[in-house]
Each structure stands twice: as C-alpha cells, then as structure tokens.
Design a protein around this motif. Structure first.
Motif, PDB file in Angstrom:
ATOM      1  N   TYR A 144      16.864   4.639   9.835  1.00 30.18           N
ATOM      2  CA  TYR A 144      15.372   4.104   9.411  1.00 30.18           C
ATOM      3  C   TYR A 144      15.050   4.459   7.942  1.00 30.18           C
ATOM      4  O   TYR A 144      15.599   5.560   7.444  1.00 30.18           O
ATOM      5  N   THR A 145      14.030   3.721   7.484  1.00 32.69           N
ATOM      6  CA  THR A 145      13.283   4.312   6.451  1.00 32.69           C
ATOM      7  C   THR A 145      11.709   3.748   6.903  1.00 32.69           C
ATOM      8  O   THR A 145      11.560   2.512   7.183  1.00 32.69           O
ATOM      9  N   MET A 146      10.808   4.811   7.038  1.00 36.57           N
ATOM     10  CA  MET A 146       9.602   4.576   7.116  1.00 36.57           C
ATOM     11  C   MET A 146       8.762   4.559   6.181  1.00 36.57           C
ATOM     12  O   MET A 146       8.935   5.354   5.064  1.00 36.57           O
ATOM     13  N   ILE A 147       7.906   3.712   6.020  1.00 35.39           N
ATOM     14  CA  ILE A 147       6.968   3.237   4.683  1.00 35.39           C
ATOM     15  C   ILE A 147       5.560   3.736   5.186  1.00 35.39           C
ATOM     16  O   ILE A 147       4.836   3.269   5.739  1.00 35.39           O
ATOM     17  N   ARG A 148       4.862   4.645   4.257  1.00 33.47           N
ATOM     18  CA  ARG A 148       3.552   5.191   4.693  1.00 33.47           C
ATOM     19  C   ARG A 148       2.632   4.737   3.403  1.00 33.47           C
ATOM     20  O   ARG A 148       2.526   5.469   2.499  1.00 33.47           O
ATOM     21  N   PRO A 149       2.186   3.661   3.444  1.00 41.96           N
ATOM     22  CA  PRO A 149       1.307   3.216   2.594  1.00 41.96           C
ATOM     23  C   PRO A 149       0.048   3.775   2.528  1.00 41.96           C
ATOM     24  O   PRO A 149      -0.629   4.123   3.482  1.00 41.96           O
ATOM     25  N   ALA A 150      -0.671   3.881   1.338  1.00 40.54           N
ATOM     26  CA  ALA A 150      -2.117   4.348   0.965  1.00 40.54           C
ATOM     27  C   ALA A 150      -2.977   3.005   1.390  1.00 40.54           C
ATOM     28  O   ALA A 150      -2.433   1.958   2.175  1.00 40.54           O
ATOM     29  N   TRP A 151      -4.065   3.084   1.546  1.00 41.85           N
ATOM     30  CA  TRP A 151      -4.862   1.811   1.769  1.00 41.85           C
ATOM     31  C   TRP A 151      -4.685   0.491   0.986  1.00 41.85           C
ATOM     32  O   TRP A 151      -4.405   0.792  -0.294  1.00 41.85           O
ATOM     33  N   MET A 152      -4.264  -0.328   1.558  1.00 41.64           N
ATOM     34  CA  MET A 152      -4.003  -1.681   1.005  1.00 41.64           C
ATOM     35  C   MET A 152      -4.729  -2.718   0.190  1.00 41.64           C
ATOM     36  O   MET A 152      -5.761  -2.803   0.813  1.00 41.64           O
ATOM     37  N   SER A 153      -4.397  -3.023  -0.930  1.00 43.20           N
ATOM     38  CA  SER A 153      -5.228  -3.794  -1.636  1.00 43.20           C
ATOM     39  C   SER A 153      -4.679  -5.216  -1.978  1.00 43.20           C
ATOM     40  O   SER A 153      -3.185  -5.318  -1.796  1.00 43.20           O
ATOM     41  N   ASN A 154      -5.248  -6.278  -2.214  1.00 41.40           N
ATOM     42  CA  ASN A 154      -4.418  -7.535  -2.668  1.00 41.40           C
ATOM     43  C   ASN A 154      -4.401  -7.557  -4.393  1.00 41.40           C
ATOM     44  O   ASN A 154      -4.374  -8.763  -4.690  1.00 41.40           O
ATOM     45  N   LYS A 155      -4.485  -6.619  -4.906  1.00 38.59           N
ATOM     46  CA  LYS A 155      -4.539  -6.344  -6.362  1.00 38.59           C
ATOM     47  C   LYS A 155      -2.882  -7.230  -6.852  1.00 38.59           C
ATOM     48  O   LYS A 155      -2.149  -7.015  -6.142  1.00 38.59           O
ATOM     49  N   ASP A 156      -3.298  -7.839  -7.830  1.00 41.09           N
ATOM     50  CA  ASP A 156      -1.929  -8.602  -8.559  1.00 41.09           C
ATOM     51  C   ASP A 156      -1.292  -7.835  -9.479  1.00 41.09           C
ATOM     52  O   ASP A 156      -1.220  -7.771 -10.653  1.00 41.09           O
ATOM     53  N   GLU A 157      -0.632  -6.662  -8.656  1.00 38.16           N
ATOM     54  CA  GLU A 157       0.107  -5.744  -9.554  1.00 38.16           C
ATOM     55  C   GLU A 157       1.052  -5.027  -8.748  1.00 38.16           C
ATOM     56  O   GLU A 157       1.237  -5.010  -7.465  1.00 38.16           O
ATOM     57  N   ILE A 158       2.225  -4.362  -9.432  1.00 34.38           N
ATOM     58  CA  ILE A 158       3.253  -3.718  -8.804  1.00 34.38           C
ATOM     59  C   ILE A 158       3.145  -2.271  -9.673  1.00 34.38           C
ATOM     60  O   ILE A 158       3.646  -2.329 -10.482  1.00 34.38           O
TER      61      ILE A 158
END
Length: 213
Positions: A144-158
């Motif tokens: 497995y790899t678990m991914i724990r994102p911060a609060w998600m936005s729809n910003k057009d950026e990586i």
C-alpha cells in the motif's frame, strides 16, 4: 501497459487522474463507481471500462479486479473503515497487492498546533473512519501507499511537499491537481513509497485554517 482500477472514479481527484492517464499513458482503466452514467463521456473510449457498483459488495468488487495491476481508491465518507474492509477483502480474494489509498490529514493525530485542533473539530465525523481504515490497511498484506492530503482546493497548480506519518503534518491546503500528480507518479512507478503513509501539502501554507475559511 498497466491496467488500473479506480474505485470511486467520479471523485474530483480521480477524474483528474483519469484524464491524465488517458492523455499521458497507454494504461487501461477500469472506472468503478455508483451510477456509472455520470462518466458516460468515456463510453466510447476503448481503453476504459465503466463498472456500476458498490464498494461494499465485496464479491462484485473482487470480480472487477480481474486482470488489474494496481488498485487506486478515491472513496470517502464516515463509513470509510467499512469501505476499506470490503476493498481489502476483495483484493485478497482477487490476489491483488498494489494499493493506492486516499486518506486524510489527521489520521494519526499528526497535525500540530491550532490548525490541528481546528481540523479535529472540522472533520470530527470522518476522522474515526480515516483512523480505522489506516489501521486496517497497515495490518493488511497489501503493498500500500496511503496519501494524506491537506484540505483540498481546486487551484490550477501543481505544488506540493510530502511528510511521513512519523513527522508533524505541514501546511493547511493542497490542490487536487497536486494530489493527482502524486498518484500519477505512483502509477507510473508502482515500486515507490510502498508501505508508506505520505502527507501532502502546499509549501508555506501554515496557519490556523485554510485560507478560504
């Protein structure tokens, strides 16, 4: 060529991953979701199989995994632990090992300071599911790899950085495009980050809350 099963394929991040895989790779995709007609734009794509299903139907999910190389889970909700249990049982039944699983910040009480206190309250109904599912996945025999994102936005950026489960979580936000980019990297090289729970955040976004709240 890799065959990828995306569970919860209508999710916003999952849709970004789907489009990037179709544009950038020759991977075959199995898109598993409730009411598959919501993704009928892919009906005529010969690299895509749409499957209308319920993750809690373990036997059906296991059958969907036939020929699949990697399972990417984008599901969520207060019953995430039940969903994770069914997913893991289906993978065991189908003999599948590689799992990419979207979890959340706070799964290990790893978010420090006032933001951590605020986050505990803001997603209180969901944290038990994130924490239990993390325990289940770590105790499984999956790669497995678990991914724990911060609060998600729809910003057009990586734009993102990572932390491990033993480190304090950084930042308050991250774009869905950034999460998708990390998923794509794992799909392109499935040997990376096996057995890890990786926090994702946009650098220099520390604060008491995400900027839009």
């Amino acid at each position: 060529m890799t065959k990828v099963l995306i569970v919860g394929a209508h999710g916003q991040t999952a849709r970004i991953v789907t489009d990037r895989l179709l544009n950038e790779t020759d991977d075959q995709l199995v898109l598993f979701l409730r009411n598959s007609s919501r993704l009928n734009q892919y009906e005529t794509n010969d690299r895509v199989e749409l499957v209308d299903g319920d993750i809690l139907d373990t036997d059906s999910l296991a059958k969907t995994m036939d020929g699949v190389d990697i399972v990417y889970s984008n599901v969520g909700g207060p019953n995430l632990a039940d969903q994770a249990t069914s997913l893991l049982n289906a993978m065991k039944q189908a003999g599948k090992k590689r799992l990419i699983f979207i979890s959340s910040l706070g799964a290990y009480h790893e978010v420090p300071g006032k933001f951590g206190e605020w986050n505990e309250q803001a997603i209180a109904d969901y944290l038990p599911g994130f924490r239990k599912s993390a325990q289940l996945i770590e105790a499984s025999n999956t790669d497995y790899t678990m991914i724990r994102p911060a609060w998600m936005s729809n910003k057009d950026e990586i734009n993102y950085e990572t932390t491990q489960k033993t480190e304090p979580f950084k930042g308050t936000e991250v774009s869905r495009k950034s999460i998708a980019d990390f998923v794509i990297k794992l799909l392109n090289d499935p040997t990376k980050h096996i057995g890890e729970s990786v926090g994702l955040n946009k650098p220099n976004t520390d604060g008491d809350k995400p900027e839009w709240i």
